[in-house]
Design an enzyme around this catalytic site. Structure first.
Site, PDB file in Angstrom:
ATOM      1  N   PHE A  13       5.865  69.471  22.618  1.00  0.00           N
ATOM      2  CA  PHE A  13       5.695  70.262  21.405  1.00  0.00           C
ATOM      3  C   PHE A  13       4.344  70.021  20.759  1.00  0.00           C
ATOM      4  CE2 PHE A  13      10.276  69.801  21.702  1.00  0.00           C
ATOM      5  CZ  PHE A  13      10.744  71.049  21.327  1.00  0.00           C
ATOM      6  N   ASP A  14       3.724  71.096  20.309  1.00  0.00           N
ATOM      7  CA  ASP A  14       2.774  71.002  19.228  1.00  0.00           C
ATOM      8  C   ASP A  14       3.580  70.713  17.961  1.00  0.00           C
ATOM      9  OD1 ASP A  14       0.473  71.571  17.478  1.00  0.00           O
ATOM     10  OD2 ASP A  14       1.612  73.378  17.008  1.00  0.00           O
ATOM     11  N   CYS A  15       2.999  69.970  17.036  1.00  0.00           N
ATOM     12  CA  CYS A  15       3.725  69.649  15.801  1.00  0.00           C
ATOM     13  C   CYS A  15       3.339  70.562  14.643  1.00  0.00           C
ATOM     14  CB  CYS A  15       3.477  68.188  15.414  1.00  0.00           C
ATOM     15  SG  CYS A  15       4.397  67.682  13.928  1.00  0.00           S
TER      16      CYS A  15
END
Length: 241
Positions: A13-15
Site C-alpha cells: 500500500f501507498d499510505c
C-alpha cells in the site's frame, strides 16, 4: 477490467492519499495561509500549487527527511505564488503528519483485508511520521518500507526495487498486488517492475489531481475502486465465491 483478487497473498500500500487523507492534512495548514494572502483561493487551488513543489523537492533532495521536505515545499509554493511563508508556518506543515486524518473507511478495510493477505506499506515519509499514522490506522502491517529506509522517494524506481527485494525475501514474488491512489507516485513505477496494481481513485467524484502531480501520461491499472471500502468488499466477495 477484471482481476482475480484471490491469486495474491500480499498487498502493498501507498499510505498518504490511499489510507491517510493527506490532502485534508496539507490543506488544513496551507489553505488558511493562502487565504490570508488571497481570500479567493480555495483549498484545491492551494493544493495544486503545492503539488509540483513537493514533487520537485523529493526528486532533488532524496535524502531529506519528510518533515524538512514539507517545509521546503511550502516555502517554494510561497515563492511561486508570491506569498511569504514564515518559519513558523513552514514548521506547522513540517510537523503536521501526525495530525493528518485517516480516511473513514481505512481501518475497517485493512482489518478485513488482513484476513486474506499479508499487508505491506511502501510510504513516502519517514519512520516517525508513519508510526504516528499507523496508530490512526490501528492495523499491524507485516512489512513497512519508508522513504527514510530507502533513501529516496517515490516515484524513484529505487523504492519499488526495495519493495521487490523485500517481497522476494519473504517468498511472495509473483503474488503481490500494489494498492494506491497516486498514478504519479505509485502506478507508473510499479508498472515498470511488473507488479499488478489496484487504483483507489479517491478523487473519482472531483476533477483534477489535487495534491498529486498530473501523471502526464496514461497509466494502466488492473482494477479501479472509488474507496478502500469498495476494494475490501470486492475482496470479500471474491474469496467467498
Amino acid at each position: 477490467m477484471s482481476i482475480d483478487l484471490t491469486q495474491f497473498e500480499s498487498l502493498s500500500f501507498d499510505c498518504y492519499g490511499t489510507l491517510i487523507d493527506w490532502e485534508a492534512g496539507i490543506a488544513a495548514v496551507i489553505g488558511p495561509w493562502a487565504r490570508r494572502h488571497n481570500p479567493e483561493m480555495t483549498d484545491e487551488e492551494a493544493l495544486v500549487a503545492y503539488s509540483e513543489n513537493e514533487a520537485a523537492v523529493l526528486r532533488e533532495a532524496p535524502g531529506t527527511l519528510y518533515p524538512d521536505a514539507l517545509r521546503e515545499a511550502f516555502r517554494r509554493t510561497g515563492d511561486a505564488l508570491g506569498y511569504p511563508v514564515t518559519d513558523d508556518e513552514a514548521d506547522a506543515l513540517g510537523t503536521s503528519v501526525p495530525d493528518w486524518p485517516a480516511f473513514p473507511d481505512s481501518q475497517d478495510a485493512l482489518t478485513r483485508l488482513k484476513k486474506h493477505y499479508q499487508l505491506i506499506i511502501l510510504s513516502n515519509v519517514n519512520r516517525e511520521g508513519f508510526a504516528a499514522s499507523n496508530r490512526r490506522l490501528g492495523v499491524e502491517f507485516d512489512e513497512i518500507i519508508t522513504a527514510e529506509d530507502v533513501g529516496s522517494y517515490k516515484p524513484n524506481p529505487a523504492n519499488f526495487d526495495a519493495l521487490a527485494t523485500r517481497v522476494e525475501e519473504i517468498g511472495q514474488t509473483g503474488r503481490l498486488l500494489h494498492v494506491a491512489q497516486s498514478l504519479f507516485h505509485d502506478h507508473a513505477p510499479r508498472k515498470a517492475i511488473g507488479v499488478p496494481g489496484v487504483w483507489i481513485n479517491r478523487r473519482h467524484d472531483r476533477p483534477g489531481w489535487g495534491a498529486t502531480p498530473d501523471p502526464r501520461s496514461d497509466v494502466a491499472v488492473d482494477a479501479e475502486y472509488p474507496s478502500m471500502a469498495a476494494f475490501a468488499d470486492a475482496v470479500d466477495e471474491a474469496f467467498s465465491a
